[in-house]
Design a protein around this motif. Structure first.
Motif, short mmCIF file in Angstrom:
data_model
loop_
_atom_site.label_atom_id
_atom_site.label_comp_id
_atom_site.label_asym_id
_atom_site.label_seq_id
_atom_site.Cartn_x
_atom_site.Cartn_y
_atom_site.Cartn_z
N ARG A 1 -27.23 -20.15 45.17
CA ARG A 1 -27.10 -20.00 46.62
C ARG A 1 -27.31 -18.56 47.09
O ARG A 1 -27.74 -18.32 48.21
CB ARG A 1 -25.69 -20.46 47.05
N THR A 2 -26.99 -17.59 46.21
CA THR A 2 -27.16 -16.18 46.57
C THR A 2 -28.10 -15.53 45.56
O THR A 2 -28.38 -16.08 44.49
CB THR A 2 -25.81 -15.46 46.55
N PHE A 3 -28.57 -14.31 45.92
CA PHE A 3 -29.42 -13.59 44.98
C PHE A 3 -28.63 -13.23 43.72
O PHE A 3 -29.18 -13.19 42.62
CB PHE A 3 -29.98 -12.34 45.65
N GLY A 4 -27.32 -13.00 43.90
CA GLY A 4 -26.47 -12.74 42.75
C GLY A 4 -26.47 -13.89 41.76
O GLY A 4 -26.56 -13.69 40.55
N ASP A 5 -26.42 -15.12 42.27
CA ASP A 5 -26.51 -16.29 41.40
C ASP A 5 -27.82 -16.29 40.62
O ASP A 5 -27.85 -16.60 39.42
CB ASP A 5 -26.43 -17.58 42.23
N ALA A 6 -28.92 -15.95 41.33
CA ALA A 6 -30.23 -15.95 40.66
C ALA A 6 -30.25 -14.91 39.55
O ALA A 6 -30.76 -15.18 38.45
CB ALA A 6 -31.33 -15.69 41.68
N VAL A 7 -29.71 -13.71 39.83
CA VAL A 7 -29.69 -12.66 38.80
C VAL A 7 -28.84 -13.12 37.61
O VAL A 7 -29.22 -12.95 36.44
CB VAL A 7 -29.16 -11.34 39.39
N TRP A 8 -27.69 -13.71 37.91
CA TRP A 8 -26.80 -14.21 36.86
C TRP A 8 -27.50 -15.25 36.00
O TRP A 8 -27.44 -15.21 34.76
CB TRP A 8 -25.56 -14.80 37.54
N CYS A 9 -28.21 -16.16 36.66
CA CYS A 9 -28.92 -17.21 35.94
C CYS A 9 -30.03 -16.62 35.07
O CYS A 9 -30.22 -17.02 33.92
CB CYS A 9 -29.51 -18.20 36.95
N VAL A 10 -30.74 -15.61 35.62
CA VAL A 10 -31.82 -14.99 34.86
C VAL A 10 -31.27 -14.24 33.65
O VAL A 10 -31.83 -14.32 32.55
CB VAL A 10 -32.64 -14.06 35.78
N CYS A 11 -30.15 -13.53 33.85
CA CYS A 11 -29.54 -12.81 32.72
C CYS A 11 -29.16 -13.79 31.62
O CYS A 11 -29.45 -13.57 30.44
CB CYS A 11 -28.31 -12.04 33.17
N ALA A 12 -28.49 -14.88 32.02
CA ALA A 12 -28.06 -15.87 31.02
C ALA A 12 -29.27 -16.49 30.32
O ALA A 12 -29.18 -16.87 29.16
CB ALA A 12 -27.22 -16.96 31.68
N THR A 13 -30.40 -16.59 31.03
CA THR A 13 -31.60 -17.17 30.42
C THR A 13 -32.26 -16.19 29.47
O THR A 13 -32.63 -16.54 28.35
CB THR A 13 -32.59 -17.58 31.51
#
Lengths: 232, 232, 232, 232
Positions: free
Chosen positions: B161-173
């Protein structure tokens, strides 16, 4: 199937030559049959709206290809003159015979061989390993996604509803990311996934390792070319 | 675009020199354009509250940079004299032309080259590989997070929902952890994520491998310096 | 803090010797302070039922240890005579000064040094790398679990409710398994986790790589000892 | 248990010989006991519908095998003449004594030794490391799945309800995929899982690394055999 054979440690050279000739001749037809097998399986799994005749054709193709594989296995067994030890020594071939979806993995070396015959410029060692392992992972992943989709699409509580979900799940598994939003729940689907984990881990480890070695080589050469040794 | 060209295996030395000169001259402007491209894309995606004029400017910048990349590709194609084979041989360049978000990856070697010209002290081989691969992973991850966020923020049932979520998801990936609490659900978002898995796996494998090699080297040298050979 | 210093590329040998002596003398006290810092932080985070006086003591200890670290950094900066370049060259030290929870990582080399002084039998190279990286990962994971627990325990919708959950989440992250049943949701918790991913990936990659190399070495030696060369 | 012993740095050669003879003689019985232990534990955990007498027999077998392990440990301790240092030096043996489920890991070298005695053709170095590490991961995973299932099956809110779930969870953990659809929630189950992460990461790293090295070797040899050096 071929009856008990005498176990002889070394075969006459004539047999060796015949075996070699057999493998050279069947290489290309078998690789084609492998791709036909994969295509027929894909059509069988994905073509839900197709007329029954196409499905019957797919099954016929699958069966025909598998009989080709079995015949090749039998001939090579007889020519090798190794008896039941052949099953263990050529364990990969035996596994491929039982799980013909793994067969397309053998396409990759054939492609490499054909390329070599046409005297195309050869790639760097690391690039060849990377392209081989990457292509094998791609074929393995495609076959695995088809099998998982076939097993999961009609299961209760399944999170894999479309072929896209299956591909997504396979990608997340091969990369060992494993989000868990699309996961197999049936026994068959999970078994396929575990096989994919094992195969994918090894193949992608090879890709990663080769890439790292290649990067180190590139940087080391660059350091030499500029004439200044890197600081220790 | 440039019409069919004759395929010549080897070009006159003059062309080679002109190609080399072209690459030397365009290196820095193109790297700047890459960063401008990334910045304009970031502003376009993240600047939701900005006036429409800024958005139009961003789009103009994106288009302008991409035209620069295309022009550079065309010139290098012509100078190389390789015809359509250029598309395959320079596959990375072709991919970058189609996916300009990958372009900032080319900034890293330029930074290294600029640093070398200014005769800065060079790093250890492993440290250079680590910093190169780490920086590339950082840029790749940032561009990927932007693309995933753009694809997912308005999707139904999205957990990003937020850019922070996207960064978190990318880091975990990229770290192949993959918690699964923030996962793309759209086709575009998943495609970007799969590309990130492939790139991240290779880059972080290089970082990890170099770190391990460097640690082994440090410990081996330390063992020599203390004058006592380590127990076998 | 110490005012601008002249940047001199090489310092007199006397300074070098003083720096070396300083580091030798402060090694053990600083390592002790690191462990005290970690213990005080752990008590502060985990000791929810303790009287306020203990909490105040913990804070005093944390502050005192941090001041020790800062003083050591300042002295070494002055003795090195490198000016602001010191911040970059000793980037790890600067990071540790800002994030003192990483400080215990420096305990490991000190333990190794103490062990060496007492002439204990040295371990195999791979065993040393493995034990160093494994111990560092353990300390990093413990500090990370404390920080994540402190950030998450009072957050809404948090899945990390006990310290056990935090340790479980950190283990799953360091091993890049990432189940996703206990995941940080706050900005601080996620930032700590991303740092753990980066550090853990590198450290565990070193452990894994050394273990693989050691296993290969053991098997290769065994093959030589039995006098029969392994089949190619 | 055996009372304090004098710490002697080097033992007479006679003791060394006796220790060696002891290990040679007990190798096979202990490996058999290890497998009996694993089988009895499996029967105890999985055989829910069996009569109580079988359960009692299992417990008796478990206890008997453990006493064998303890006796062997005690004898080797005495013969080694190392005193309490033996606990640390043979840390793996001490861990195995406390966690006898790890014992089957020692079966693998015994299998290798028996195979060698019968003069079976030896495998390639990489193949041996792969088969050793792969077999060890398999045994470790089976023992871990049993322990996790025993800990989780009666836990509240558990997602591991069948032995199949436990195996699935262990596979996802060993491959560091970690979907998160079947995750332990009890303290014991999580502890077992963390141990599996550590062991599995190292073992599968060895498998992956060996596979990559072997693939590189195969491709390098192939490049030499065709007589054309690969492009640099």
């Amino acid at each position: 199937m071929l009856g008990p054979m005498r176990t002889r440690p070394s075969r006459p050279a004539a047999d060796q030559r015949r075996l070699h000739r057999w493998e050279n001749r069947t290489e290309l037809p078998l690789a084609t049959a492998s791709l036909v097998f994969l295509a027929a399986y894909a059509l069988r799994v994905l073509g839900t709206g197709l007329p029954p005749a196409v499905h019957d054709l797919c099954i016929a193709l699958l069966l025909g290809c598998w009989l080709l594989f079995a015949a090749d296995y039998a001939v090579r067994w007889r020519l090798s003159g190794e008896g039941p030890r052949f099953w263990v020594r050529h364990g990969l071939d035996t596994a491929v015979l039982l799980l013909p979806l793994l067969r397309p993995l053998r396409v990759v070396p054939v492609y490499e061989a054909v390329r070599r015959r046409h005297r195309r410029p050869r790639l760097n060692l690391y690039a060849r390993v990377m392209s081989y392992a990457g292509l094998a992972a791609l074929l393995l992943g495609f076959a695995g996604a088809l099998a998982v989709y076939a097993a999961e699409r009609s299961a209760e509580d399944s999170t894999i509803r479309t072929f896209g979900d299956a591909v997504w799940c396979v990608c997340a598994t091969l990369a060992t990311v494993g989000y868990g939003d699309a996961v197999p729940v049936t026994f068959l689907g999970r078994t396929v996934m575990v096989a994919l984990m094992a195969g994918g881990l090894a193949l992608l480890g090879a890709v990663t390792g080769s890439f790292a070695s290649w990067l180190l080589q590139v940087f080391a050469e660059e350091g030499e070319n500029t004439g200044r040794p890197p600081a220790s």
